[in-house]
Design a protein around this motif. Sequence first.
Motif, PDB file in Angstrom:
ATOM      1  N   MET A  96     -33.176 -19.467 -91.294  1.00 24.09           N
ATOM      2  CA  MET A  96     -32.282 -20.173 -90.391  1.00 24.09           C
ATOM      3  C   MET A  96     -32.498 -19.692 -88.962  1.00 24.09           C
ATOM      4  N   GLU A  97     -32.547 -20.605 -88.020  1.00 20.91           N
ATOM      5  CA  GLU A  97     -32.769 -20.247 -86.621  1.00 20.91           C
ATOM      6  C   GLU A  97     -31.559 -19.530 -86.051  1.00 20.91           C
ATOM      7  N   ASP A  98     -31.826 -18.574 -85.183  1.00 24.30           N
ATOM      8  CA  ASP A  98     -30.747 -17.809 -84.563  1.00 24.30           C
ATOM      9  C   ASP A  98     -30.596 -18.173 -83.093  1.00 24.30           C
ATOM     10  N   LYS A  99     -31.045 -19.349 -82.691  1.00 24.75           N
ATOM     11  CA  LYS A  99     -30.929 -19.772 -81.298  1.00 24.75           C
ATOM     12  C   LYS A  99     -29.499 -20.221 -81.025  1.00 24.75           C
ATOM     13  N   SER A 100     -28.997 -19.849 -79.855  1.00 23.42           N
ATOM     14  CA  SER A 100     -27.647 -20.236 -79.463  1.00 23.42           C
ATOM     15  C   SER A 100     -27.629 -21.678 -79.008  1.00 23.42           C
ATOM     16  N   ASP A 143     -18.599 -27.170 -63.182  1.00 27.93           N
ATOM     17  CA  ASP A 143     -19.511 -28.279 -62.936  1.00 27.93           C
ATOM     18  C   ASP A 143     -20.656 -27.811 -62.057  1.00 27.93           C
ATOM     19  N   ASN A 144     -21.765 -28.537 -62.148  1.00 29.40           N
ATOM     20  CA  ASN A 144     -22.884 -28.247 -61.261  1.00 29.40           C
ATOM     21  C   ASN A 144     -22.448 -28.532 -59.836  1.00 29.40           C
ATOM     22  N   ALA A 145     -22.178 -27.512 -59.113  1.00 27.85           N
ATOM     23  CA  ALA A 145     -21.756 -27.687 -57.726  1.00 27.85           C
ATOM     24  C   ALA A 145     -22.679 -26.868 -56.852  1.00 27.85           C
ATOM     25  N   LYS A 146     -23.028 -27.422 -55.732  1.00 30.47           N
ATOM     26  CA  LYS A 146     -23.938 -26.750 -54.814  1.00 30.47           C
ATOM     27  C   LYS A 146     -23.432 -25.348 -54.496  1.00 30.47           C
ATOM     28  N   GLY A 147     -24.346 -24.408 -54.558  1.00 34.31           N
ATOM     29  CA  GLY A 147     -24.010 -23.043 -54.184  1.00 34.31           C
ATOM     30  C   GLY A 147     -23.609 -22.139 -55.328  1.00 34.31           C
ATOM     31  N   LYS A 148     -23.438 -22.660 -56.535  1.00 36.89           N
ATOM     32  CA  LYS A 148     -23.114 -21.788 -57.667  1.00 36.89           C
ATOM     33  C   LYS A 148     -24.352 -20.994 -58.041  1.00 36.89           C
ATOM     34  N   THR A 149     -24.169 -19.730 -58.356  1.00 37.93           N
ATOM     35  CA  THR A 149     -25.277 -18.875 -58.764  1.00 37.93           C
ATOM     36  C   THR A 149     -25.077 -18.473 -60.216  1.00 37.93           C
ATOM     37  N   ILE A 150     -26.146 -18.582 -60.982  1.00 33.87           N
ATOM     38  CA  ILE A 150     -26.119 -18.179 -62.388  1.00 33.87           C
ATOM     39  C   ILE A 150     -27.178 -17.099 -62.562  1.00 33.87           C
ATOM     40  N   THR A 151     -26.792 -15.996 -63.188  1.00 31.36           N
ATOM     41  CA  THR A 151     -27.730 -14.925 -63.473  1.00 31.36           C
ATOM     42  C   THR A 151     -27.963 -14.880 -64.976  1.00 31.36           C
ATOM     43  N   LEU A 152     -29.220 -15.011 -65.356  1.00 28.87           N
ATOM     44  CA  LEU A 152     -29.617 -15.001 -66.759  1.00 28.87           C
ATOM     45  C   LEU A 152     -30.346 -13.707 -67.052  1.00 28.87           C
ATOM     46  N   VAL A 153     -30.152 -13.166 -68.233  1.00 28.00           N
ATOM     47  CA  VAL A 153     -30.947 -12.032 -68.683  1.00 28.00           C
ATOM     48  C   VAL A 153     -31.584 -12.449 -70.002  1.00 28.00           C
ATOM     49  N   MET A 154     -32.853 -12.126 -70.148  1.00 27.76           N
ATOM     50  CA  MET A 154     -33.552 -12.515 -71.366  1.00 27.76           C
ATOM     51  C   MET A 154     -34.561 -11.457 -71.756  1.00 27.76           C
ATOM     52  N   GLN A 155     -34.848 -11.412 -73.038  1.00 26.44           N
ATOM     53  CA  GLN A 155     -35.924 -10.570 -73.535  1.00 26.44           C
ATOM     54  C   GLN A 155     -37.043 -11.490 -73.970  1.00 26.44           C
ATOM     55  N   MET A 156     -38.274 -11.098 -73.628  1.00 19.06           N
ATOM     56  CA  MET A 156     -39.409 -11.955 -73.915  1.00 19.06           C
ATOM     57  C   MET A 156     -40.641 -11.116 -74.200  1.00 19.06           C
ATOM     58  N   ASP A 157     -41.573 -11.724 -74.927  1.00 20.94           N
ATOM     59  CA  ASP A 157     -42.829 -11.046 -75.213  1.00 20.94           C
ATOM     60  C   ASP A 157     -43.643 -10.904 -73.940  1.00 20.94           C
ATOM     61  N   ASP A 158     -44.449  -9.866 -73.896  1.00 25.66           N
ATOM     62  CA  ASP A 158     -45.351  -9.644 -72.769  1.00 25.66           C
ATOM     63  C   ASP A 158     -46.619 -10.453 -73.026  1.00 25.66           C
ATOM     64  N   GLU A 159     -46.562 -11.732 -72.670  1.00 27.69           N
ATOM     65  CA  GLU A 159     -47.695 -12.641 -72.872  1.00 27.69           C
ATOM     66  C   GLU A 159     -48.089 -13.251 -71.536  1.00 27.69           C
ATOM     67  N   ASP A 172     -33.570 -24.902 -73.116  1.00 26.12           N
ATOM     68  CA  ASP A 172     -35.021 -25.099 -73.050  1.00 26.12           C
ATOM     69  C   ASP A 172     -35.755 -23.774 -72.851  1.00 26.12           C
ATOM     70  N   ILE A 173     -35.199 -22.890 -72.047  1.00 27.29           N
ATOM     71  CA  ILE A 173     -35.800 -21.570 -71.856  1.00 27.29           C
ATOM     72  C   ILE A 173     -35.766 -20.801 -73.171  1.00 27.29           C
ATOM     73  N   GLU A 174     -34.631 -20.862 -73.838  1.00 27.94           N
ATOM     74  CA  GLU A 174     -34.436 -20.133 -75.085  1.00 27.94           C
ATOM     75  C   GLU A 174     -35.391 -20.607 -76.181  1.00 27.94           C
ATOM     76  N   GLU A 175     -35.777 -21.875 -76.138  1.00 26.96           N
ATOM     77  CA  GLU A 175     -36.644 -22.445 -77.170  1.00 26.96           C
ATOM     78  C   GLU A 175     -38.124 -22.149 -76.953  1.00 26.96           C
ATOM     79  N   LYS A 176     -38.482 -21.571 -75.809  1.00 28.33           N
ATOM     80  CA  LYS A 176     -39.880 -21.242 -75.539  1.00 28.33           C
ATOM     81  C   LYS A 176     -40.365 -20.166 -76.519  1.00 28.33           C
ATOM     82  N   ASP A 177     -41.586 -20.344 -77.032  1.00 28.38           N
ATOM     83  CA  ASP A 177     -42.187 -19.324 -77.882  1.00 28.38           C
ATOM     84  C   ASP A 177     -42.341 -18.044 -77.082  1.00 28.38           C
TER      85      ASP A 177
END
Length: 147
Positions: free
Chosen positions: A1-5, A63-79, A131-136
């Motif tokens: 089973m996939e563990d993607k959010s 809502d998507n409003a001009k000037g909002k900042t979103i900070t994402l943290v992710m773990q990824m393979d070194d590829e 879409d970012i989360e679904e990247k290999d």
Amino acid sequence: MEDKSKYFVVKQKAVPEVLLKVVEAKKLLESERVITVQEATDRVGISRSSFYKYKDDIFPFYDNAKGKTITLVMQMDDEPGLLSDLLHVVAVYRANILTIHQSIPVNGVATLTLSVEVLETTGNVSKMVEDIEEKDGVHYVKILARE
């Protein structure tokens, strides 16, 4: 089973009370009206364990409003090319990249912190994160902060 959010937009009346209280406790902590998690949870009437269980999984929708900042943290393979692929996804959704910080890979895995500005022309941010989360090669993505 996939563990993607997956992300959902749900009306407030459909959200269990404990989750709403977690959001309220987080607001108290962010506004510095309380200093400790214990104070915040006591004030809103939930246990500390409930707070810690859900604190990273619920946040108010803006809502998507001009000037909002979103900070994402992710773990990824070194590829080679994976960072470029992730930045391309951000570009496709027309968000403005503010900062990029990638740690030195340890055991072939790197942590990436990415801050993006949501513009009036930016597409669906939840879909962008998905879409970012679904990247290999991407292990997980979390929304660390929203301003």
